[in-house]
Design a protein around this motif. Structure first.
Motif, mmCIF file in Angstrom:
data_model
loop_
_atom_site.group_PDB
_atom_site.id
_atom_site.type_symbol
_atom_site.label_atom_id
_atom_site.label_comp_id
_atom_site.label_asym_id
_atom_site.label_seq_id
_atom_site.Cartn_x
_atom_site.Cartn_y
_atom_site.Cartn_z
ATOM 1 N N LEU A 337 -3.414 -2.470 4.452
ATOM 2 C CA LEU A 337 -2.794 -1.528 3.525
ATOM 3 C C LEU A 337 -3.868 -0.686 2.834
ATOM 4 C CD1 LEU A 337 -0.067 -0.669 2.292
ATOM 5 C CD2 LEU A 337 -0.436 -2.403 0.516
ATOM 6 N N GLY A 338 -3.704 0.627 2.901
ATOM 7 C CA GLY A 338 -4.679 1.549 2.311
ATOM 8 C C GLY A 338 -5.787 1.961 3.257
ATOM 9 N N HIS A 339 -5.912 1.268 4.388
ATOM 10 C CA HIS A 339 -6.974 1.568 5.370
ATOM 11 C C HIS A 339 -6.443 2.511 6.458
ATOM 12 C CE1 HIS A 339 -10.041 -1.325 3.973
ATOM 13 N NE2 HIS A 339 -8.995 -1.991 3.522
ATOM 14 N N ASN A 340 -7.348 2.880 7.371
ATOM 15 C CA ASN A 340 -7.010 3.727 8.534
ATOM 16 C C ASN A 340 -6.486 5.104 8.118
ATOM 17 O OD1 ASN A 340 -7.362 1.272 10.286
ATOM 18 N ND2 ASN A 340 -5.544 0.643 9.159
ATOM 19 N N LEU A 341 -7.004 5.609 7.003
ATOM 20 C CA LEU A 341 -6.594 6.915 6.499
ATOM 21 C C LEU A 341 -7.037 7.999 7.476
ATOM 22 C CD1 LEU A 341 -5.512 8.785 4.259
ATOM 23 C CD2 LEU A 341 -7.776 8.621 3.174
ATOM 24 N N MET A 342 -6.104 8.847 7.871
ATOM 25 C CA MET A 342 -6.389 9.915 8.829
ATOM 26 C C MET A 342 -5.906 11.257 8.285
ATOM 27 S SD MET A 342 -5.106 7.996 12.338
ATOM 28 C CE MET A 342 -3.585 7.409 11.576
ATOM 29 N N ASP A 343 -6.489 12.295 8.784
ATOM 30 C CA ASP A 343 -6.029 13.674 8.608
ATOM 31 C C ASP A 343 -6.506 14.395 9.858
ATOM 32 O OD1 ASP A 343 -5.010 16.018 7.442
ATOM 33 O OD2 ASP A 343 -6.903 16.499 6.463
ATOM 34 N N HIS A 344 -5.996 15.569 10.122
ATOM 35 C CA HIS A 344 -6.588 16.361 11.194
ATOM 36 C C HIS A 344 -7.823 17.070 10.671
ATOM 37 C CE1 HIS A 344 -2.320 16.235 12.921
ATOM 38 N NE2 HIS A 344 -3.088 15.431 13.633
ATOM 39 N N HIS A 345 -8.731 17.410 11.556
ATOM 40 C CA HIS A 345 -9.911 18.161 11.127
ATOM 41 C C HIS A 345 -9.832 19.571 11.697
ATOM 42 C CE1 HIS A 345 -11.998 17.578 15.081
ATOM 43 N NE2 HIS A 345 -11.336 16.438 15.082
ATOM 44 N N TYR A 346 -10.176 20.525 10.864
ATOM 45 C CA TYR A 346 -10.126 21.917 11.310
ATOM 46 C C TYR A 346 -11.265 22.689 10.662
ATOM 47 C CZ TYR A 346 -7.761 23.991 7.188
ATOM 48 O OH TYR A 346 -7.450 24.464 5.955
ATOM 49 N N ALA A 347 -11.077 23.952 10.268
ATOM 50 C CA ALA A 347 -12.159 24.838 9.801
ATOM 51 C C ALA A 347 -13.160 25.046 10.930
ATOM 52 C CB ALA A 347 -12.845 24.277 8.555
ATOM 53 N N VAL A 348 -12.639 25.252 12.137
ATOM 54 C CA VAL A 348 -13.476 25.505 13.305
ATOM 55 C C VAL A 348 -12.679 26.374 14.280
ATOM 56 C CG1 VAL A 348 -12.736 23.275 14.294
ATOM 57 C CG2 VAL A 348 -14.729 24.428 15.224
ATOM 58 N N GLY A 349 -13.333 27.343 14.894
ATOM 59 C CA GLY A 349 -12.646 28.228 15.828
ATOM 60 C C GLY A 349 -13.444 29.490 16.080
ATOM 61 N N ALA A 350 -12.771 30.617 16.214
ATOM 62 C CA ALA A 350 -13.457 31.879 16.502
ATOM 63 C C ALA A 350 -12.563 33.053 16.139
ATOM 64 C CB ALA A 350 -13.854 31.953 17.979
ATOM 65 N N SER A 351 -13.192 34.217 15.970
ATOM 66 C CA SER A 351 -12.461 35.455 15.685
ATOM 67 C C SER A 351 -13.127 36.603 16.435
ATOM 68 C CB SER A 351 -12.452 35.748 14.184
ATOM 69 O OG SER A 351 -13.780 35.918 13.704
ATOM 70 N N ALA A 352 -12.414 37.716 16.538
ATOM 71 C CA ALA A 352 -12.942 38.862 17.283
ATOM 72 C C ALA A 352 -12.198 40.129 16.892
ATOM 73 C CB ALA A 352 -12.804 38.626 18.789
ATOM 74 N N TRP A 425 -7.347 46.212 15.173
ATOM 75 C CA TRP A 425 -6.803 44.884 15.482
ATOM 76 C C TRP A 425 -7.899 43.833 15.361
ATOM 77 C CZ3 TRP A 425 -1.842 43.366 16.634
ATOM 78 C CH2 TRP A 425 -0.916 44.369 16.918
ATOM 79 N N ARG A 426 -7.516 42.680 14.823
ATOM 80 C CA ARG A 426 -8.382 41.497 14.829
ATOM 81 C C ARG A 426 -7.561 40.303 15.309
ATOM 82 N NH1 ARG A 426 -13.296 41.588 13.116
ATOM 83 N NH2 ARG A 426 -13.311 39.319 12.917
ATOM 84 N N ILE A 427 -8.267 39.320 15.848
ATOM 85 C CA ILE A 427 -7.600 38.099 16.318
ATOM 86 C C ILE A 427 -8.463 36.909 15.936
ATOM 87 C CG2 ILE A 427 -8.688 38.133 18.636
ATOM 88 C CD1 ILE A 427 -5.891 37.175 19.705
ATOM 89 N N GLY A 428 -7.819 35.803 15.643
ATOM 90 C CA GLY A 428 -8.552 34.592 15.301
ATOM 91 C C GLY A 428 -7.769 33.359 15.676
ATOM 92 N N MET A 429 -8.473 32.272 15.901
ATOM 93 C CA MET A 429 -7.815 31.000 16.174
ATOM 94 C C MET A 429 -8.613 29.878 15.532
ATOM 95 S SD MET A 429 -8.680 30.197 20.179
ATOM 96 C CE MET A 429 -8.236 31.785 20.865
ATOM 97 N N SER A 430 -7.893 28.867 15.076
ATOM 98 C CA SER A 430 -8.509 27.710 14.432
ATOM 99 C C SER A 430 -8.022 26.452 15.128
ATOM 100 C CB SER A 430 -8.144 27.672 12.947
ATOM 101 O OG SER A 430 -8.801 26.617 12.289
ATOM 102 N N GLY A 431 -8.935 25.539 15.400
ATOM 103 C CA GLY A 431 -8.581 24.303 16.078
ATOM 104 C C GLY A 431 -8.098 23.231 15.116
ATOM 105 N N PHE A 432 -7.187 22.398 15.602
ATOM 106 C CA PHE A 432 -6.715 21.237 14.856
ATOM 107 C C PHE A 432 -6.982 20.018 15.733
ATOM 108 C CE2 PHE A 432 -4.753 24.647 12.715
ATOM 109 C CZ PHE A 432 -4.335 24.205 11.462
ATOM 110 N N GLY A 433 -7.906 19.148 15.284
ATOM 111 C CA GLY A 433 -8.330 18.041 16.118
ATOM 112 C C GLY A 433 -7.864 16.688 15.618
#
Length: 574
Positions: A337-352, A425-433
């Motif tokens: 109980l209280g252990h194995n805390l998870m979240d997704h990690h992001y703030a990574v990707g690319a734009s153009a 135009w601009r485009i961007g994508m961010s990963g969710f791991g």
């Protein structure tokens, strides 16, 4: 602590639901529709659909300083404002996020805990991305040895995904992918011309079956009747509260359904802090709360209890629920109980930047973007990488706004021309791991730092590790590769700091499993050793997958609530 320390209430309920977010709303709906008299507890204030959305129709000029915010305005939200440059705590939305001085927490390691204490919880503010988990996800822990095995498989939850999707309305496009199961979907929103261009480029440039599609979101897009709700109006003001009920929230959807049965009693300003376990009866008998306004302690009795307060809050309540049988917290024989805390990690990707579409534009403010499903480590040699699990991308393309028309830079005819022409135009994508379930990533109760109600605050001690760091480098590199393959200009990859909690997908603190020695909950979301208590928010997650998890919380909640109702009726008639 025994029930005598709180004033025992006379009414006995069939069920108590703690929390009113995506999970609590579904628990209330299913229990009430099954005939159970249900008390629904919310620690925050009342929010009524439509009438309590104060900024839902406001335009920029309706705000002081056109929604710009003075730094002093966030002094009470110094943690809530750390995400996205304070975008969530601007005047249009800051009322949904907690006062950090009134609701403190502690960071052993850096952690962002974003909260909304009001009826509806974060179902008002969520991003609405709605994807199913697959057997690739449910089997992952067993196959690679991290965490414990999920006690269910996709076939067990599939009919409940169906039920939830058909009720809330999820728009999108089915793809026939094993790693992203098809869903019960309403008509998809449209990609714009640049997103279609990237879609075609990815299809022709890569041989690993990666593809781009429109996101699957909990928005009504059809004319199919949805009681009390109408379809999305493409205003993209969802986080303010939608007066049309176009997207799913507890306030517009599940709580009204529960209320229509006549079986729900909704009590806001009710801070649940302990589930009372009777050592003689060998079951939980009710919930203790503190009235947030009067500070009075009350004890409500029920046969069934659903913890839906969020992964952190539910674990905290269970950890505070101590008895002779459970000295370390209710159901905590395993110590997990209280252990194995998870979240997704992001703030990574690319734009153009994108050239060649200057004569194209789009209509409306689509509250959605594109999605690139997982294409790494799918179980074959071609997609195998030097890290475990996988990731997906979310992104969008748009024309930059008219802010380049700065008065100081031009005047007269030149100024008028600039104001009437949108930018490039601009485009961007961010990963969710995916983040692996590490036992050492945890929360604990701090009894030395109490909140204003005398309850322990929470210490966060979690971080991403080597596997996630390797994944993040690939997330950046592949985002860059896809934008370059499309021929876009000034492609820039970014690899920011991964702060746990920043995705607002916290989960895993009371995980499901086969074995009571290594898990807290069984396959029906019941506490192994106290089966009249169910936990159906993010706490139950045994692994995180890489998909947005709220749809999965709802499906498991519907399944568990129907199981609880069936058991209740069976016991009542026996």
């Amino acid at each position: 602590m025994n029930s005598n320390s709180a004033i025992e209430q006379t009414e006995h309920y069939d069920a108590i639901v703690i929390g009113t977010g995506v999970s609590g709303g579904w628990a209330a709906k299913e229990l009430c529709e099954n005939g159970l008299k249900t008390l629904v507890l919310e620690r925050g204030r009342m929010v009524k659909h439509i009438e309590d959305y104060p900024t839902m129709n406001m335009d920029p000029w309706d705000f002081k300083h056109r929604e710009k915010q003075h730094p002093d305005d966030t002094k009470n939200q110094h943690k809530q404002s750390r995400l996205w440059g304070g975008a969530l705590t601007k005047p249009a939305t800051k009322h949904w996020f907690v006062d950090d001085l009134k609701h403190p927490y502690n960071e052993v390691k850096e952690y962002l805990w974003l909260r909304g204490y009001h009826v509806g919880g974060r179902s008002i503010m969520w991003g609405k991305q709605s994807y199913r988990l697959s057997d690739l996800d449910f089997e992952a822990n067993k196959k690679d040895g991290h965490g414990v095995d999920w006690p269910i498989r996709y076939k067990d939850i599939e009919p409940w995904y169906d039920k939830v999707e058909e009720y809330i309305g999820v728009s999108g496009q089915n793809l026939g992918l094993a790693q992203l199961p098809d869903q019960k979907l309403e008509p998809p929103m449209e990609l714009n011309c640049v997103e279609e261009d990237l879609q075609e480029s990815i299809e022709t440039s890569f041989d690993d079956d990666r593809l781009l599609t429109i996101g699957r979101v909990a928005h009504i897009t059809s004319d199919k009747p949805h009681e009390g709700r109408s379809k999305c109006q493409f205003r993209n003001r969802c986080i303010r509260g939608c007066p049309f009920g176009g997207y799913f929230s507890s306030n517009s959807c599940t709580l009204p359904a529960a209320e229509r049965t006549g079986n729900m009693t909704l009590r806001p300003h009710s801070i649940a802090y302990e589930i009372v376990y009777d050592d003689n009866l060998k079951k939980a008998t009710g919930v203790k709360i503190i009235d947030a306004e009067t500070k009075e302690k009350l004890f409500f009795k029920a046969d069934i209890i659903f913890c839906c307060a969020s992964a952190i809050a539910s674990a905290s309540i269970l950890m505070q629920s101590k008895s002779e049988r459970f000295p370390n917290g209710l159901g905590n024989d395993s110590g997990e109980l209280g252990h194995n805390l998870m979240d997704h990690h992001y703030a990574v990707g690319a734009s153009a930047e994108v050239e060649g579409f200057d004569d194209k534009y789009y209509k409306g403010r689509r509250p959605n973007g594109f999605y690139i499903p997982r294409f790494r480590n799918l179980g074959d040699s071609k997609t195998k990488k030097d890290f475990l699990r996988g990731y997906g991308y979310q992104g969008s393309a748009s024309r930059t706004n008219w802010q380049h028309a700065v008065p100081e830079l031009s005047f007269g005819k030149d100024l008028k021309d600039k104001i009437l022409k949108p930018g490039p135009w601009r485009i961007g994508m961010s990963g969710f791991g995916e983040c692996l379930p590490y036992h050492e990533n945890k929360i604990s109760l701090n009894y030395h730092k109490l909140d204003e109600w005398g309850l322990p605050t929470i210490d966060f001690d979690a971080e991403i590790k080597e596997n996630e760091q390797k994944m993040r480098e690939d997330m950046r590199d592949q985002a860059v590769a896809m934008l370059k393959a499309a021929g876009y200009k000034n492609v820039k990859g970014h690899l920011g700091k991964a702060i746990p909690g920043a995705c607002i997908h916290e989960m895993g603190t009371a995980r499901m499993g086969h074995d009571p020695k290594t898990s807290v909950l069984n396959k029906h979301n019941q506490i192994h050793t106290c089966k009249n208590v169910y936990v159906t928010d993010g706490a139950f997650m045994t692994s995180s997958a890489c998909q947005n998890p709220s749809l999965t919380y709802m499906a498991f909640t519907a399944r568990a609530a129907n199981h609880a109702a069936k058991e209740f009726k069976k016991n009542k008639n026996s």
